[in-house]
Each structure stands twice: as C-alpha cells, then as structure tokens.
Design an enzyme around this catalytic site. Structure first.
Site, PDB file in Angstrom:
ATOM      1  N   ARG A   1       5.730  -6.580 -26.680  1.00 35.39           N
ATOM      2  CA  ARG A   1       6.186  -5.798 -28.009  1.00 35.39           C
ATOM      3  C   ARG A   1       7.494  -6.592 -28.311  1.00 35.39           C
ATOM      4  NH1 ARG A   1       3.981  -0.121 -29.493  1.00 35.39           N
ATOM      5  NH2 ARG A   1       2.188  -0.105 -28.449  1.00 35.39           N
TER       6      ARG A   1
ATOM      7  N   GLU B   1       5.996   1.446   5.186  1.00 40.20           N
ATOM      8  CA  GLU B   1       7.189   0.957   4.353  1.00 40.20           C
ATOM      9  C   GLU B   1       8.497   1.890   4.781  1.00 40.20           C
ATOM     10  OE1 GLU B   1       6.218  -0.509   0.239  1.00 40.20           O
ATOM     11  OE2 GLU B   1       4.721   0.809   0.611  1.00 40.20           O
TER      12      GLU B   1
ATOM     13  N   HIS C   1      -5.386  -3.509  -0.414  1.00 41.18           N
ATOM     14  CA  HIS C   1      -4.841  -4.381   0.773  1.00 41.18           C
ATOM     15  C   HIS C   1      -5.274  -3.954   2.046  1.00 41.18           C
ATOM     16  CE1 HIS C   1      -2.175  -4.917  -2.600  1.00 41.18           C
ATOM     17  NE2 HIS C   1      -1.200  -4.110  -2.335  1.00 41.18           N
TER      18      HIS C   1
HETATM   19  C1  BG6 Z   1       1.937  -2.856  -3.763  1.00 41.50           C
HETATM   20  C2  BG6 Z   1       2.040  -0.987  -3.813  1.00 41.50           C
HETATM   21  O1  BG6 Z   1       0.515  -3.098  -4.043  1.00 41.50           O
HETATM   22  O2  BG6 Z   1       2.247  -3.001  -2.470  1.00 41.50           O
HETATM   23  C3  BG6 Z   1       3.338  -0.577  -3.645  1.00 41.50           C
HETATM   24  O3  BG6 Z   1       1.659  -0.804  -5.125  1.00 41.50           O
HETATM   25  C4  BG6 Z   1       3.638  -1.323  -2.037  1.00 41.50           C
HETATM   26  O4  BG6 Z   1       3.730   0.688  -3.422  1.00 41.50           O
HETATM   27  C5  BG6 Z   1       3.318  -2.749  -1.964  1.00 41.50           C
HETATM   28  O5  BG6 Z   1       5.042  -1.046  -1.745  1.00 41.50           O
HETATM   29  C6  BG6 Z   1       3.747  -3.212  -0.673  1.00 41.50           C
HETATM   30  O6  BG6 Z   1       3.709  -4.554  -0.564  1.00 41.50           O
HETATM   31  P1  BG6 Z   1       4.400  -5.610   0.592  1.00 41.50           P
HETATM   32  O7  BG6 Z   1       4.148  -6.818   0.028  1.00 41.50           O
HETATM   33  O8  BG6 Z   1       5.851  -5.038   0.118  1.00 41.50           O
HETATM   34  O9  BG6 Z   1       3.726  -4.954   1.874  1.00 41.50           O
END
Ligand code: BG6
Length: 508
Positions: free
Chosen positions: A47, A221, A245
């Site tokens: 947009r 994380e 994942h």
């Molecule tokens: C993303 C999630 O798919 O993967 C995030 O939405 C997460 O919340 C991230 O932080 C983690 O990815 P990586 O590559 O940092 O392990």
C-alpha cells in the site's frame, strides 16, 4: 553453482519488517555471490506509495542496517538498480491490473522470460485473495514461462483453516508451484541432520528402538515476545514453533532413508513420520503436554517483564510461551521410544539442538559409571548457535583401577573457517529460484502436522483453567516439564551457548 532462469521476484508486503530484515538482505547476498540471473528484477508491492526511486532509497537503508560490512556503496548501487516498486492495495483484486502492467513492462524491458516468483510477506488473511487475484490476471498457471508462489508461515491457524488455505491455493496453483516456508529447513545444520544420518555407516545401524533410549529436542530462546505480542497472543508456542519447526526437526531425525535426495523422495518420508505420530489420549493431553508462561523475574541483575506485561498482551492472557511435550512415533523403527520436545521464550539462552540418548550398556563392569542412564552415550546435533556435532562417551581416567568419566568428541562448523554458511532465507529463496522445493513444507505435511496438534488446541480450549504453569523469565520453563522425564536419573540436557558445555548454571 547453478544459476536460476531469468525471472521477476515480486514481494507482497515489501515495506514490512520481514522484507527489510531478511528478504532483501538475503537477495543482496545472492547478488554478491553472483547467484542471481543476469535478467532479474525485484518488484516490491504494497500500500505504501513508493516510487522505484524512493523504494530503492528505503531498501538501501535496510541493507545498511541489516547487511553489515557487505553493504558498501559500490556493491549496493548496482543491486538497487534491479529494484522496482508498484503501489497497490493488495486486498483489492481490481488493482492487480496495474501490477500486471508493471510486470509486463519489466518483462519486456529486462527480458525475464515471463517467469515469476510471488512472495507473500503479507498478513495471512490476504493469502487466498492474493493467490486468486494473481490467477485472475493469468499469473498463476501460465502458458509461457513459469510461476511460483512462496507463502510465509503461519500456514493456517488450526487443521480446518490449513485445509481451507491449501484448498484455496490449489484452486489456482498446482502443488509444485506452491512453496511453503519453514525457515528451519533452510538452516544448514538442519539439512545436515540427513547428511549425518545417511552419509555415514556408523549411525544408521543404531538409529532405532534397539539402541536409542530416548530423543530430546530443544528450541530455546532467551528473548521474550518483544513487540510481537499482538501476533503471539493469537498463536502461542504450540502454533508458533511446535506445529512447524519442531515437527519438521522430529521428522528429519526419525525419517527412513529417502530413495534419492530429491524433493518428493525426501518429503514423502517426512509425511510418513508425521502420519505415524501416536495420537494423544485424553490422559496424554493432561499429563504429557506441559504449557508455561514466563513471569517477571531478575535476569543477571536486570528486571525482566512478565509475558502479561508485554506490549499487545492481555493482562490475563493464558497464551503459552513454553511448551514441553512427550510423545511417541508408532512405526517399526521408533515404537515405544519416547520423544521429548520443548520450546519456549525467555529461557536462559538461545539454543536449538537434538540429543539422541543411547541405551546404557547392558552389563556394568566399571565401578558405578555405567550403572545409571545418566552416563549413557549421547549424540548432540547442535542447530544453533555454536553449530556442530558432539558425542559424549566414557573414557578411562588415567591411573590405577578403572575409573571412567564422560568426555566429548566435538566438531564445530567454525572449524571450517573458509566455508560460507548461507542464511536460511538465502538458501530457500535460491532454491525456489531453481525450482527446488525440497526444503519447503508440502501441503500434506502441513495438514498432518496440524492434525497432530489440533487435539491439543481443542483440549486447551475445553479446559482453559488446566495446566498453564508460570516460570520465572530466564529459567528452563515450568518444573512440571522436568517431571515429563520421569525415569530415575534422567533430566533434560541444560545446554549452554557453547556446544560442549551443559548444566543449569552455565549461563550465570
Ligand atoms: C519464528 C517464530 O518462526 O521462529 C518466532 O515465529 C521465533 O517466534 C523464530 O522467534 C525462531 O527462529 P530462529 O531461527 O531464531 O530459531
């Protein structure tokens, strides 16, 4: 390395965060390595009312911020000349005629063979609309050239919505044209799971229920949700990390050897694992799926907010920021081998790894060393950081008698100093340009994964008051998750930043 066909890459949502942080820097990296075709254009759309020039200026800033030293003016300038922009309201199908005109003009000017990639970096609510609007312009299934569409996660919100989305896409695109991103599959170390298993004769013979005691997968994380509270409230750790994942990692660890290393052979094996996941009983849902939410605490002397205090989060939120799950894979290879998977935000460190715990020795002849499961052999596949591989095994302590201690045999990717590790997005974008969908999630796999987690979502919906445990930010999640591993002497591994270190206190 092979160069892709000439094409135009159109990014929907080009002024957004994903494009600035990940996509444009990754395409720039491909450019620097001479991996883009000679006839190439990147068309941003959205947009925002940019012109080609102001879009280039905006992307220049993004590269300066996110590409580090590589972004010197001499390299940026020619790259920016490949960038164009057309402003349309993506939600209005009528506006796609202007997109089509711009694409036709670029195609003629730059001789891009009428080949197209469309990257959907928009809110998921627009996915189906974009796909259908492209089709209405003849840009989906085409008579000349090729067309591919890349879809960001989340691909659906639950089983029903993922099915519906697949249906919407397949009405106008063939499955081979649809590239569903799971950026974990783009990580070099994730791809190396298959290479470790299937290019070495020493692992595969013991990679089964006869020799493996249990498998543990952690994706931790240290950061919280930051400014993504609005999105995360509707997602939670199960949808955000586990459904995609983590289950992809499980599939790569557990799969049978594919016939060839090609897209369909590999993805067929992934689906077979997902189909073999043992469905949760009501009892499993109550006891083997632990959810947690981070609470305020002090991390290394600094106050850390509770999830409920984060921006965009309901102060009474029951969204999980941690999930720990014990489950089984009902097939010949894995019958009754427990898999323990956990993922969470605001844990002590950022680390993703797979730990294969082997059975203890059957007969113990050296002191106390090999009597407990704690000292059995482990193979650790470190996805990030300090990417590498670690084997833990017993070794004689020099001197009298037979004292045994656990020692490490480790390989770190950093030892390959001259090897360049491409980022996940760089690898995935390049694969799509080459028409290779191996590292993208196939529609049936996405649906299988959703059908596995759907009962968990339904159980939580039905029992909102049940089993959401708090954990202080900066710790390894709720203590109930430790109880998932009930056997005497067994615990999760508490990994540190460095592959070879572990222990609850290592990050302090
Ligand atoms: C993303 C999630 O798919 O993967 C995030 O939405 C997460 O919340 C991230 O932080 C983690 O990815 P990586 O590559 O940092 O392990």
């Amino acid at each position: 390395m092979q160069k892709p066909d000439p094409h135009i890459l159109t990014i929907f949502g080009a002024s957004g965060d994903l494009a600035r942080r990940k996509l444009i820097p990754s395409i720039f990296n491909l450019y620097l390595q001479d991996l883009l075709p000679q006839h190439f254009a990147l068309l941003g759309t959205g947009r925002k009312k940019y012109t080609d020039e102001s879009f280039r200026e905006h992307m220049k800033e993004a590269l300066e911020t996110f590409s580090g030293d590589k972004a010197d003016p001499a390299s940026i300038r020619p790259f920016l000349e490949c960038l164009y922009y057309v402003s349309i309201d993506t939600s209005d199908p009528a506006e796609y005629t202007r997109l089509k005109q711009k694409l036709d003009t670029l195609n003629q000017q730059l001789d891009t063979g009428d080949n197209h990639i469309f990257y959907l970096a928009t809110p998921p609510s627009l996915y189906a609309k974009v796909a259908h609007s492209l089709a209405a312009q003849g840009l989906a299934i085409k008579k000349t050239g090729w067309s591919r569409i890349i879809v960001e996660k989340p691909f659906g919100y639950d089983l029903a919505s993922s099915r519906e989305l697949n249906h919407q896409f397949r009405e106008v695109f063939d499955e081979e044209q649809i590239y569903r991103i799971d950026h974990y599959l783009g990580k070099e170390t994730v791809q190396n799971i298959m290479v470790t298993r299937f290019s070495n004769a020493i692992f595969e013979p013991i990679w089964n229920r006869n020799y493996v005691h249990h498998v543990e997968i952690t994706a931790a994380e240290s950061i919280g949700v930051g400014d993504r509270g609005g999105y995360y409230e509707g997602s939670g750790a199960l949808r955000d990390m586990f459904q995609n994942h983590m289950l992809q990692l499980v599939a790569l660890v557990a799969m049978e050897p594919p016939v060839w290393a090609d897209s369909n052979s590999i993805r067929n094996e992934i689906v077979k694992v997902l189909e073999s996941l043992r469905p949760f009983t009501e009892e499993d849902l109550a006891n083997n799926v632990i959810r947690g939410q981070y609470m305020e605490s002090m991390i290394r002397g600094e106050p850390a907010k509770a999830y409920r205090e984060e921006y965009g989060v309901d102060p009474d939120s029951r969204t999980e920021t941690y999930v720990g799950i014990k489950f089984y894979i009902d097939n010949w290879r894995w019958k009754d081998v427990p898999f323990y998977v956990r993922t969470g935000k605001r844990l002590p460190t950022r680390v993703t790894e797979i730990v294969v715990h082997f059975q203890p020795t059957p007969h113990h002849i050296f002191s106390d060393y090999d009597k407990g499961d704690i000292n059995s052999n482990k193979l650790i596949i470190r996805i990030q950081p300090d990417e590498g591989l670690l084997i833990k095994y017993g070794m004689k302590v020099p001197g009298a008698g037979y004292d045994v201690q656990t020692v490490n045999m480790d390989f770190h990717y950093t030892d390959l100093s001259e090897v360049y590790l491409p980022s996940a997005y760089e690898r995935l974008l390049h694969d799509c340009m080459l028409g290779d969908s191996t590292l993208y999630a196939r529609g049936d796999a996405v649906e299988c994964a959703w059908s596995y987690v759907d009962p968990i979502l339904k159980y939580w919906e039905k029992n909102p008051g049940k089993s959401l445990y708090g954990y202080p930010a900066g710790t390894w999640g709720p203590k109930e998750a430790d109880d998932l591993i009930e056997e005497k002497g067994l615990t999760w591994r508490y990994p540190c930043k460095n592959l070879t270190d572990d222990g609850i206190y290592c990050e302090l």
